[in-house]
Design a protein around this motif. Structure first.
Motif, PDB file in Angstrom:
ATOM      1  N   GLU A   1       1.733  -3.713   9.287  1.00  0.00           N
ATOM      2  CA  GLU A   1       2.108  -2.824   8.323  1.00  0.00           C
ATOM      3  C   GLU A   1       3.651  -2.565   9.078  1.00  0.00           C
ATOM      4  O   GLU A   1       4.602  -2.286   9.949  1.00  0.00           O
ATOM      5  CB  GLU A   1       1.812  -1.608   8.979  1.00  0.00           C
TER       6      GLU A   1
ATOM      7  N   GLU B   1       1.001  -1.554  -0.440  1.00  0.00           N
ATOM      8  CA  GLU B   1      -0.292   0.579   0.010  1.00  0.00           C
ATOM      9  C   GLU B   1       0.992   1.211  -0.037  1.00  0.00           C
ATOM     10  O   GLU B   1       1.622   1.451   0.743  1.00  0.00           O
ATOM     11  CB  GLU B   1      -0.739   0.011   1.230  1.00  0.00           C
ATOM     12  N   LYS B   2       0.926   1.253  -0.677  1.00  0.00           N
ATOM     13  CA  LYS B   2       2.397   2.684  -1.717  1.00  0.00           C
ATOM     14  C   LYS B   2       3.211   2.630  -1.192  1.00  0.00           C
ATOM     15  O   LYS B   2       4.160   1.476  -1.217  1.00  0.00           O
ATOM     16  CB  LYS B   2       1.449   4.435  -1.144  1.00  0.00           C
TER      17      LYS B   2
END
Length: 185
Positions: free
Chosen positions: A142, A120-121
């Protein structure tokens, strides 16, 4: 007729096997930043029914396996409450689904997890779903602030009820001297 049948069989074989080429390592290469020896400064939950966030120091050795098509993360965390955690994480890229497969296995335990990963990016995200005594949950790890010699991570469990609990955070710093890793592993 034979030519048509042979063409159809070839087409089906390409759909079934051709796209998931184990020699295609372009997807797993995006995780190259993880390869090496790392020291972690960690905070997390580590004992069932204990809400204390303990601090710990961890060490990790991450390297390519399976001819470069996967990476293996051999890690341990020494927690301040004298708990010793050891596990491995296997990561590979599935070109059929355009997802990363992450398998986590804890030593001296039957705890294993099959996790999906994606970018995600500028964050690498790993998602796992399950159920426990509190209901259905989703774990979201993350990995962010990715630099050549450091990165950070946060693992949060979110319940369907709306409750979220941070399970783990860490700051990883690359160990340039491998003997320091070996002395502590």
């Amino acid at each position: 007729m034979k030519l048509l049948t042979l063409s159809m069989l070839t087409f089906i074989a390409q759909l079934s096997f051709g796209q998931n080429d184990p020699t295609n390592t372009s997807g797993i290469k995006s995780l190259d930043f993880k390869v090496g020896h790392w020291k972690w400064k960690t905070t997390g939950l580590n004992t069932p029914n204990d809400p204390t966030m303990y601090s710990g120091i961890g060490y990790s050795h991450i390297y390519y396996i399976n001819g470069g098509a996967a990476i293996l993360d051999d890690h341990k965390i020494e927690w301040e409450n004298d708990m010793l955690y050891k596990a491995i994480t296997f990561r590979t890229y599935d070109s059929l689904s355009n997802k990363y497969l992450v398998v986590w296995a804890q030593s001296n335990s039957s705890n294993t997890s099959k996790i999906q990963g994606h970018w995600e990016k500028d964050k690498f995200v790993e998602i796992e779903q399950g159920t426990d005594q509190y209901g259905e949950w989703t774990n979201k790890m993350e990995i962010y602030d990715i630099e050549q010699d450091s990165h950070r991570a946060k693992l949060v469990r979110s319940y369907k009820s709306g409750v979220s609990v941070t399970l783990l955070t860490y700051e990883a710093t690359r160990i340039p001297n491998t003997s320091q890793y070996l002395d502590n592993h």
